[in-house]
Design a protein around this motif. Structure first.
Motif, PDB file in Angstrom:
ATOM      1  N   SER A  53       0.814  -1.077  -0.120  1.00 40.27           N
ATOM      2  CA  SER A  53       0.059   0.012   0.017  1.00 40.27           C
ATOM      3  C   SER A  53       0.858   1.330  -0.065  1.00 40.27           C
ATOM      4  N   ALA A  54       1.853   1.145  -0.970  1.00 36.46           N
ATOM      5  CA  ALA A  54       3.077   2.431  -0.739  1.00 36.46           C
ATOM      6  C   ALA A  54       2.503   3.385  -1.751  1.00 36.46           C
ATOM      7  N   ASN A  55       2.640   4.717  -1.289  1.00 40.63           N
ATOM      8  CA  ASN A  55       2.299   5.808  -1.888  1.00 40.63           C
ATOM      9  C   ASN A  55       3.509   6.503  -2.853  1.00 40.63           C
ATOM     10  N   LYS A  56       2.788   6.987  -3.888  1.00 40.86           N
ATOM     11  CA  LYS A  56       4.060   7.386  -4.961  1.00 40.86           C
ATOM     12  C   LYS A  56       5.129   8.297  -4.454  1.00 40.86           C
ATOM     13  N   ASN A  57       6.142   8.412  -5.035  1.00 36.62           N
ATOM     14  CA  ASN A  57       7.461   9.058  -4.341  1.00 36.62           C
ATOM     15  C   ASN A  57       7.251  10.607  -5.273  1.00 36.62           C
ATOM     16  N   GLU A  58       6.768  11.544  -4.713  1.00 33.43           N
ATOM     17  CA  GLU A  58       6.620  12.728  -5.643  1.00 33.43           C
ATOM     18  C   GLU A  58       7.900  13.256  -6.012  1.00 33.43           C
ATOM     19  N   ASN A  59       9.056  12.959  -5.241  1.00 36.61           N
ATOM     20  CA  ASN A  59      10.218  13.526  -5.820  1.00 36.61           C
ATOM     21  C   ASN A  59      11.187  12.749  -6.767  1.00 36.61           C
ATOM     22  N   PHE A  60      10.371  11.549  -7.290  1.00 34.87           N
ATOM     23  CA  PHE A  60      11.321  10.720  -7.801  1.00 34.87           C
ATOM     24  C   PHE A  60      11.647  11.292  -9.268  1.00 34.87           C
ATOM     25  N   ASN A  61      12.895  11.169  -9.538  1.00 34.69           N
ATOM     26  CA  ASN A  61      13.468  11.825 -10.717  1.00 34.69           C
ATOM     27  C   ASN A  61      13.878  10.476 -11.885  1.00 34.69           C
ATOM     28  N   PRO A  62      13.322  10.433 -12.888  1.00 34.89           N
ATOM     29  CA  PRO A  62      13.612   9.269 -13.574  1.00 34.89           C
ATOM     30  C   PRO A  62      14.776   9.500 -14.527  1.00 34.89           C
ATOM     31  N   ILE A  63      15.559  10.726 -14.469  1.00 27.92           N
ATOM     32  CA  ILE A  63      16.727  11.119 -15.424  1.00 27.92           C
ATOM     33  C   ILE A  63      17.887  10.922 -14.742  1.00 27.92           C
ATOM     34  N   ARG A  64      18.849  10.090 -15.530  1.00 27.79           N
ATOM     35  CA  ARG A  64      20.158   9.877 -15.251  1.00 27.79           C
ATOM     36  C   ARG A  64      21.117  10.161 -16.398  1.00 27.79           C
ATOM     37  N   LYS A  65      21.928  11.017 -16.174  1.00 25.55           N
ATOM     38  CA  LYS A  65      22.898  11.377 -17.235  1.00 25.55           C
ATOM     39  C   LYS A  65      24.327  10.513 -17.186  1.00 25.55           C
ATOM     40  N   GLY A  66      24.503  10.021 -18.210  1.00 27.15           N
ATOM     41  CA  GLY A  66      25.832   9.261 -18.144  1.00 27.15           C
ATOM     42  C   GLY A  66      27.250  10.136 -18.291  1.00 27.15           C
ATOM     43  N   ILE A  67      28.213   9.549 -17.836  1.00 28.32           N
ATOM     44  CA  ILE A  67      29.531  10.210 -17.864  1.00 28.32           C
ATOM     45  C   ILE A  67      29.855  10.746 -19.336  1.00 28.32           C
ATOM     46  N   PRO A  68      29.938  11.898 -19.522  1.00 28.28           N
ATOM     47  CA  PRO A  68      30.318  12.457 -20.877  1.00 28.28           C
ATOM     48  C   PRO A  68      31.652  11.677 -21.362  1.00 28.28           C
ATOM     49  N   LYS A  69      31.589  11.116 -22.589  1.00 25.95           N
ATOM     50  CA  LYS A  69      32.656  10.365 -23.435  1.00 25.95           C
ATOM     51  C   LYS A  69      33.634  11.128 -24.334  1.00 25.95           C
ATOM     52  N   PHE A  70      34.706  11.416 -23.941  1.00 26.56           N
ATOM     53  CA  PHE A  70      35.537  12.241 -24.535  1.00 26.56           C
ATOM     54  C   PHE A  70      35.687  11.952 -26.112  1.00 26.56           C
ATOM     55  N   ARG A  71      35.594  10.246 -26.172  1.00 30.00           N
ATOM     56  CA  ARG A  71      35.817   9.858 -27.518  1.00 30.00           C
ATOM     57  C   ARG A  71      34.639  10.214 -28.616  1.00 30.00           C
ATOM     58  N   GLU A  72      33.583  10.628 -28.006  1.00 27.25           N
ATOM     59  CA  GLU A  72      32.425  10.947 -28.749  1.00 27.25           C
ATOM     60  C   GLU A  72      32.279  12.413 -29.038  1.00 27.25           C
ATOM     61  N   MET A  73      33.139  13.373 -28.469  1.00 25.87           N
ATOM     62  CA  MET A  73      32.929  14.713 -28.401  1.00 25.87           C
ATOM     63  C   MET A  73      33.498  15.270 -29.862  1.00 25.87           C
TER      64      MET A  73
END
Length: 483
Positions: A359-379
């Motif tokens: 009977s858990a309530n939703k987490n209003e602060n949930f953030n679905p976004i994660r950014k990966g480590i910027p890859k020098f080889r792709e810049m």
């Protein structure tokens, strides 16, 4: 008492952790080794399967199709590289047509869109390097490729960002029913929780059988692979399967999201759940059958070989949900291929079921976004100059083969659920995955691990446990010190 304990830090366990963090719950994940993604999730074929080959009506068929549909959104949210490069199931003669038709109809029954059988002309137009005896193929437009360990890391990081606690070197040695839930005994301590989720991969039978009389058995199924250098990244566009057998989807040739090419896997049932050796016989089998697809395999351009173990269940299907005689104990057991494809859907399914039971309530602060480590080889050059101006460590290339910088390695260690070993750094940055196979970059990677973790070089490991690079006796004084 915690709300949920998850056992196992593979792609399913970390996926469940992330999906459960959408709710107001106190969650911990226990991983037996020094790092997440250390089992099946680090060594598989990295395919997003369409769902045509699973037996209709099975959980494999259901969750394959559901998971495939979720991949684009999940990978966008978690910044995970993936590509819808299509799949081709190739027959090597007219006698394979009936089997292709069977797969086509089975896929349609499973709800797989974008299936068709293409003839030799269209097959060769799509794949000019396909073997001379290739006759026709099932085209799977929803097929794709993804990095399995990066997917697992992204799930874990996002879960940790949203409040999940991770314990490593936390092998579970016992589970007992207690009032209001379960007591989980591990090498990292004893925990109690209202619910337990078994995502233990090859050991999911061991965990299930601790608490349930509804026994299951997991047989390790070893698959061996070759990796071909990036200079052949464009040899094939699609993931090329051969008509499958009862032991699996056969030897395939597939590009990866990182630009290499995989050949494999074999399928050998073994007894030892830790036996990840490659064998002369297995690798010879890979070459024999892969040469049907790729007649002139560039054997001088193999980077390395490896093997992975699949958790083959005696029920020939996933075992998902609450154990019938163990309330609030949930299984994700026997998750072999198409487990990687199914993982987003399995994670969502179990999380919703558990949240409902609690009977858990939703987490209003949930953030679905994660950014990966910027890859020098792709810049590009402008992006590289900007990265260096912000963090000068981007100017220090540690891994020449993969153009991985010191900045990337340090961030891989500092991130939530960060690297603790050389292989942990490798899976997060590709440092050591190039043509020289870590011959150049290992010493500096070891130094950076020491600096970031405040440990001695004697404590640095390749993959945890006793896999140390330097033995202490080399530094001990004794009778031979002046020899």
């Amino acid at each position: 008492m915690m709300d949920v304990i998850i056992i196992g830090g593979g792609v399913v366990g970390c996926g469940v952790a992330r999906e459960l963090s959408r709710y107001k719950l106190n969650i911990a994940l226990l991983e037996k080794t020094d790092d997440i993604s250390n089992g099946q999730s680090k060594a598989n074929t990295a395919i997003i399967h369409g769902g045509y080959d699973a037996k209709p009506g099975t959980l494999k068929a259901k969750f394959n199709v559901l998971g495939n549909k979720m991949y684009d959104k999940v990978c966008e949210e978690l910044d995970v590289p993936h590509k819808r490069n299509t799949s081709l199931v190739v027959s090597f003669g007219p006698d394979g047509h009936a089997e292709l038709e069977k797969l086509l109809q089975q896929g349609i029954e499973n709800g797989v869109p974008g299936l068709s059988i293409i003839g030799q002309d269209e097959l060769r137009r799509r794949e000019p390097n396909i073997g001379s005896t290739a006759y026709e193929a099932l085209l799977v437009e929803t097929g794709g490729i993804v990095c399995p360990y990066e997917m697992t890391q992204a799930y874990a990081e996002n879960a940790a960002m949203n409040g999940v606690t991770f314990y490593r070197q936390a092998e579970v040695t016992g589970i007992e029913k207690v009032e209001g839930g379960w007591k989980v005994i591990s090498k990292a301590g004893t925990f109690t929780a209202k619910a337990v989720v078994n995502c233990a991969g090859l050991y999911s039978d061991v965990i299930n059988n601790m608490v349930s009389e509804d026994k299951i058995s997991i047989v390790p199924r070893r698959g061996e692979y070759y990796i071909v250098d990036k200079k052949y990244a464009d040899a094939f566009h699609a993931s090329i399967f051969q008509l499958p057998t009862k032991m699996g989807k056969g030897i395939l040739v597939t590009p990866t999201v990182d630009g290499t090419v995989l050949l494999g896997p074999t399928a050998e049932d073994i007894d030892d759940k830790t036996d990840t050796r490659t064998t002369a016989e297995g690798l010879a089998k890979v070459l024999k059958f892969a040469s049907l697809t790729w007649e002139h395999i560039p054997m001088r351009n193999f980077i390395t070989t490896y093997s992975g173990l699949r958790a083959h269940c005696d029920r020939n299907d996933f075992v998902l949900g609450e154990a019938p005689d163990a309330p609030m104990f949930f299984n994700a057991a026997g998750v072999e291929s198409p487990g990687l494809t199914s993982a987003p859907a399995i994670a969502q399914y179990l999380a919703e079921m558990i949240a409902d039971k609690l009977s858990a309530n939703k987490n209003e602060n949930f953030n679905p976004i994660r950014k990966g480590i910027p890859k020098f080889r792709e810049m590009n050059d402008e992006q590289r100059a900007r990265a260096i101006s912000i963090n000068p460590d981007y100017a220090k290339v540690v891994c020449r083969c993969e153009t991985v910088t010191e900045a990337e390695i340090r961030e891989a260690i500092r991130r939530p659920v960060g690297a603790r070993s050389v292989d942990g750094v490798k899976r997060r940055t590709r440092a050591g995955m190039g043509r020289c196979q870590a011959g150049f970059c290992t010493p500096r990677t070891v130094e950076i691990l020491c600096e970031e973790l405040h440990i001695s070089p004697l404590e640095v490991t390749k993959f945890g446990g006793n896999s140390k690079y330097i033995e202490s006796y080399l530094f001990e004084k004794g009778d031979n010190e002046n020899a």
